[in-house]
Design a protein around this motif. Structure first.
Motif, PDB file in Angstrom:
ATOM      1  N   PHE A  42       0.770  -1.073  -3.121  1.00 45.19           N
ATOM      2  CA  PHE A  42      -0.535  -1.373  -2.533  1.00 45.19           C
ATOM      3  C   PHE A  42      -1.555  -0.368  -3.034  1.00 45.19           C
ATOM      4  N   THR A  51       0.034  -5.504   7.442  1.00 44.01           N
ATOM      5  CA  THR A  51       0.242  -6.940   7.264  1.00 44.01           C
ATOM      6  C   THR A  51       1.288  -7.223   6.198  1.00 44.01           C
ATOM      7  N   ASP A  52       1.177  -6.524   5.082  1.00 46.66           N
ATOM      8  CA  ASP A  52       2.139  -6.743   4.005  1.00 46.66           C
ATOM      9  C   ASP A  52       3.528  -6.260   4.383  1.00 46.66           C
ATOM     10  N   LYS A  53       3.594  -5.202   5.170  1.00 47.81           N
ATOM     11  CA  LYS A  53       4.889  -4.712   5.655  1.00 47.81           C
ATOM     12  C   LYS A  53       5.533  -5.758   6.561  1.00 47.81           C
ATOM     13  N   ASP A  55       5.125  -8.982   6.381  1.00 51.03           N
ATOM     14  CA  ASP A  55       5.638 -10.047   5.518  1.00 51.03           C
ATOM     15  C   ASP A  55       6.928  -9.623   4.821  1.00 51.03           C
TER      16      ASP A  55
END
Length: 88
Positions: A42, A51-53, A55
């Motif tokens: 990132f 948020t990406d974590k 997912d």
């Protein structure tokens, strides 16, 4: 009967130790992924990692949920077996 109990206890302790080792490795991999690997992907660093974590771990949970459930179940089983052996 007493000899049988002596044989079961070391086997249960050994298997319980293996399950503990597997759980410790799982936690180590989790922490390694969160603290060292994920921020490299990132450009914003830790600021937008939430948020990406989510997912990323949703994907892992889908793939590894039964493995973790079996490990935790085995851990509880061997802990109960050792407790039962020590109190009987």
């Amino acid at each position: 009967m007493n000899q049988k109990r002596k044989n079961v206890e070391p086997i249960a302790q050994t298997l319980s130790g293996y399950v503990d080792d597997c759980l410790h490795i799982l936690v180590l991999v989790y922490l390694f992924a969160i603290l060292l690997v994920l921020p490299l992907y990132f450009t914003q660093g830790y600021a937008f990692i939430g948020t990406d974590k989510a997912d990323f771990f949703r994907f892992l949970i889908e793939k590894l949920q039964w493995f973790v459930i079996v490990l935790l179940g085995l851990r509880l089983f061997f802990a109960g077996l050792l407790w039962f052996q020590s109190h009987s």
